[in-house]
Design an enzyme around this catalytic site. Structure first.
Site, PDB file in Angstrom:
ATOM      1  N   ASN A  46       1.525  -1.970  -4.748  1.00  0.00           N
ATOM      2  CA  ASN A  46       0.382  -1.061  -4.721  1.00  0.00           C
ATOM      3  C   ASN A  46      -0.495  -1.311  -5.948  1.00  0.00           C
ATOM      4  O   ASN A  46      -0.009  -1.725  -6.999  1.00  0.00           O
ATOM      5  CB  ASN A  46       0.876   0.398  -4.716  1.00  0.00           C
ATOM      6  CG  ASN A  46      -0.220   1.379  -4.344  1.00  0.00           C
ATOM      7  OD1 ASN A  46      -0.897   1.201  -3.335  1.00  0.00           O
ATOM      8  ND2 ASN A  46      -0.427   2.389  -5.156  1.00  0.00           N
TER       9      ASN A  46
ATOM     10  N   TYR B  86      -0.972   7.175   2.834  1.00  0.00           N
ATOM     11  CA  TYR B  86      -0.190   8.014   3.739  1.00  0.00           C
ATOM     12  C   TYR B  86       0.771   7.189   4.586  1.00  0.00           C
ATOM     13  O   TYR B  86       1.936   7.541   4.750  1.00  0.00           O
ATOM     14  CB  TYR B  86      -1.114   8.827   4.639  1.00  0.00           C
ATOM     15  CG  TYR B  86      -1.860   9.922   3.933  1.00  0.00           C
ATOM     16  CD1 TYR B  86      -1.181  10.972   3.331  1.00  0.00           C
ATOM     17  CD2 TYR B  86      -3.253   9.915   3.854  1.00  0.00           C
ATOM     18  CE1 TYR B  86      -1.861  11.982   2.675  1.00  0.00           C
ATOM     19  CE2 TYR B  86      -3.938  10.916   3.191  1.00  0.00           C
ATOM     20  CZ  TYR B  86      -3.245  11.950   2.606  1.00  0.00           C
ATOM     21  OH  TYR B  86      -3.915  12.937   1.946  1.00  0.00           O
TER      22      TYR B  86
ATOM     23  N   GLU C 155     -17.550  16.926   5.233  1.00  0.00           N
ATOM     24  CA  GLU C 155     -16.694  17.596   4.252  1.00  0.00           C
ATOM     25  C   GLU C 155     -17.292  17.506   2.847  1.00  0.00           C
ATOM     26  O   GLU C 155     -17.274  18.481   2.086  1.00  0.00           O
ATOM     27  CB  GLU C 155     -15.294  16.987   4.275  1.00  0.00           C
ATOM     28  CG  GLU C 155     -14.511  17.322   5.536  1.00  0.00           C
ATOM     29  CD  GLU C 155     -13.006  17.318   5.328  1.00  0.00           C
ATOM     30  OE1 GLU C 155     -12.333  18.231   5.846  1.00  0.00           O
ATOM     31  OE2 GLU C 155     -12.513  16.408   4.640  1.00  0.00           O
TER      32      GLU C 155
ATOM     33  N   LYS D 105      -6.887  24.720   7.759  1.00  0.00           N
ATOM     34  CA  LYS D 105      -7.035  23.462   7.032  1.00  0.00           C
ATOM     35  C   LYS D 105      -6.130  23.445   5.801  1.00  0.00           C
ATOM     36  O   LYS D 105      -5.465  22.435   5.514  1.00  0.00           O
ATOM     37  CB  LYS D 105      -8.491  23.285   6.610  1.00  0.00           C
ATOM     38  CG  LYS D 105      -8.774  22.139   5.654  1.00  0.00           C
ATOM     39  CD  LYS D 105      -8.785  20.813   6.348  1.00  0.00           C
ATOM     40  CE  LYS D 105      -9.306  19.717   5.433  1.00  0.00           C
ATOM     41  NZ  LYS D 105      -9.331  18.407   6.065  1.00  0.00           N
TER      42      LYS D 105
ATOM     43  N   VAL E  94      -2.921  -7.267  -3.843  1.00  0.00           N
ATOM     44  CA  VAL E  94      -2.631  -8.250  -2.792  1.00  0.00           C
ATOM     45  C   VAL E  94      -3.852  -9.143  -2.589  1.00  0.00           C
ATOM     46  O   VAL E  94      -4.967  -8.663  -2.383  1.00  0.00           O
ATOM     47  CB  VAL E  94      -2.256  -7.552  -1.470  1.00  0.00           C
ATOM     48  CG1 VAL E  94      -2.016  -8.580  -0.373  1.00  0.00           C
ATOM     49  CG2 VAL E  94      -1.020  -6.681  -1.671  1.00  0.00           C
TER      50      VAL E  94
ATOM     51  N   GLY F 225       0.811  -1.209   0.000  1.00  0.00           N
ATOM     52  CA  GLY F 225       0.000   0.000   0.000  1.00  0.00           C
ATOM     53  C   GLY F 225       0.844   1.259   0.000  1.00  0.00           C
ATOM     54  O   GLY F 225       1.824   1.370   0.744  1.00  0.00           O
ATOM     55  N   ALA F 226       0.451   2.222  -0.861  1.00  0.00           N
ATOM     56  CA  ALA F 226       1.185   3.488  -0.972  1.00  0.00           C
ATOM     57  C   ALA F 226       0.301   4.663  -0.594  1.00  0.00           C
ATOM     58  O   ALA F 226       0.345   5.717  -1.220  1.00  0.00           O
ATOM     59  CB  ALA F 226       1.728   3.662  -2.390  1.00  0.00           C
TER      60      ALA F 226
END
Length: 411
Positions: A42, A18, A173, A383, A86, A15-16
């Site tokens: 990934n 954060y 959001e 933010k 994966v 996984g790529a």
């Protein structure tokens, strides 16, 4: 292995996002030995900014703008990128199985992110849109156009009804952007903005339950001012093509919808839902070093575990700040072990940054690192600063340049 030839130590990162990309960027800074290699697996050859997906979904940011190519970021003599999916992890064999092959490892970092729990509600997998990935956010953006065209051609008198399920961070959001952007999109399709109806369904008694009550009430008031129909303490029982079955106070009813967006109910990644990784109560069996209890060579970080962090600000749900800190911690822990240290490093989340939830481009609510509450335009400005800080924390000035300067060229 021939006598005198040292075996190559293999670190595999899955996984790529954060957490995973931070771990790789930090590892390639810290590792100098030539007998170590890193494989990053990934689904894509790019990283995307998850915190921007609500803006991608409404067309403010393009898919290309939110995407960062991975290859230029990686040291080719140390890190190999594999674009694969994966399928399974076999801890006892120390193997990762993908759709393309099998990889053995000495250290494994699992940072695959979370998945939507489609079994939670009947119809969720067939009739709900989401923004959990860049691809899904892009599909939702295109779906808005289709829905508006269909509505215009139907010439119906009922409102164009868009329903958001979940009043947490992502839901609020997204609603903030919808409030600002949908009227503009409707005007482009020559549809009266007064015919738009936005509904939020939340099972808790307020929105943003991960923040304190005062901030949640502020966000709630802003949404109500924008004429969002808010249904609190309401559960979604079933989703159909044109209707949603909901329950409030024991009363079940069906409401119509033209588009339903699910922003809640994610779960652990499917490859981690096995007895090798779970305790008897089905929680993730992790140590304070972020490793699997029976397999200390396996680290699990990021949204893959969906567990809260306890801080002086209260319980904090998984977010970019936590993911980045865990990525850095794992890199430091692996580095220490490669040097022969037997001292166990204990992870402790430190909320240096701010927790800010935007409500459109110019409004937001949040908690600063010193527990101070901020709202309105000031919170929105903080933010935007936080967006830059997150990227810088991941990989320093070079990565920040790749994200923001590279993105500006793709506008």
């Amino acid at each position: 292995m021939r006598e005198g030839v040292r075996e190559v130590m293999h670190i595999v990162v899955l996984g790529a996002g954060y957490a995973g990309l931070t771990a790789v960027l930090q590892l390639q800074k810290k590792i100098k030995k030539k007998d170590i290699k890193i494989t990053l697996i990934n689904k894509h050859r790019y990283h995307y900014q998850t915190t921007w997906l609500h803006r991608c979904a409404v067309g403010i940011y393009s898919e290309a703008y939110a995407r960062v190519d991975l290859e230029p970021l990686l040291k080719k003599d140390l890190v190999t990128l594999k674009k694969e999916v994966v399928r399974a992890i076999h801890p006892h064999q120390k193997e990762v199985h993908t759709d393309e092959g099998i990889y053995s490892y000495d250290f494994l970092v699992v940072a695959l992110g979370a998945e939507i729990n489609t079994s939670e509600i009947p119809g969720l997998d067939h009739y709900a849109h989401s923004i959990v990935t860049l691809a899904r956010a892009n599909r939702l953006c295109n779906r808005f156009i289709t829905v508006m065209n269909d509505y215009k051609n139907s010439q119906q008198s009922d409102p164009l009804h868009i329903v958001v399920g979940g009043g947490g961070f992502t839901g609020v959001e997204l609603l903030g952007e919808l409030i600002e952007q949908l009227p503009k999109m409707l005007a482009m399709h020559q549809i009266d903005a007064n015919k738009l109806k936005l509904t939020l369904i939340e099972k808790e008694s307020t929105v943003l339950p991960e923040f304190n009550l005062e901030l949640g009430e502020y966000a709630l008031a802003r949404l109500e001012e924008a004429a969002v129909d808010i249904k609190l303490q309401t559960t979604i029982k079933e989703i159909k093509r044109r209707t949603i079955k909901i329950e409030h106070g024991g009363i079940v009813e069906e409401i119509p919808h033209d588009l339903f967006i699910w922003t809640a109910g994610v779960s652990k990644h499917s490859v981690l839902q096995s007895n090798a990784f779970l305790s008897s109560d089905q929680s993730m069996a992790l140590t304070s070093e972020l490793t699997v209890q029976e397999h200390p060579e396996i680290y699990i970080i990021g949204d893959a575990i969906q567990e809260k962090e306890v801080t002086h600000q209260g319980n904090v749900l998984p977010n970019a700040d936590i993911a980045i800190q865990k990525g850095k911690f794992v890199a430091e822990s692996i580095k220490a072990q490669l040097k022969g240290s037997h001292t166990k490093l204990i992870f402790s989340f430190k909320p240096y940054g701010s927790r800010i939830a935007s409500i459109g481009q110019h409004d937001a609510i949040g908690l600063l690192w010193n527990k101070k509450k901020v709202v309105g335009n000031l919170a929105a400005r903080i933010k935007r600063i936080t967006d830059h800080m997150i990227v810088f924390q991941m990989g320093g000035a070079r990565f920040w340049y790749s994200v923001f300067m590279g993105a500006s060229k793709k506008k």
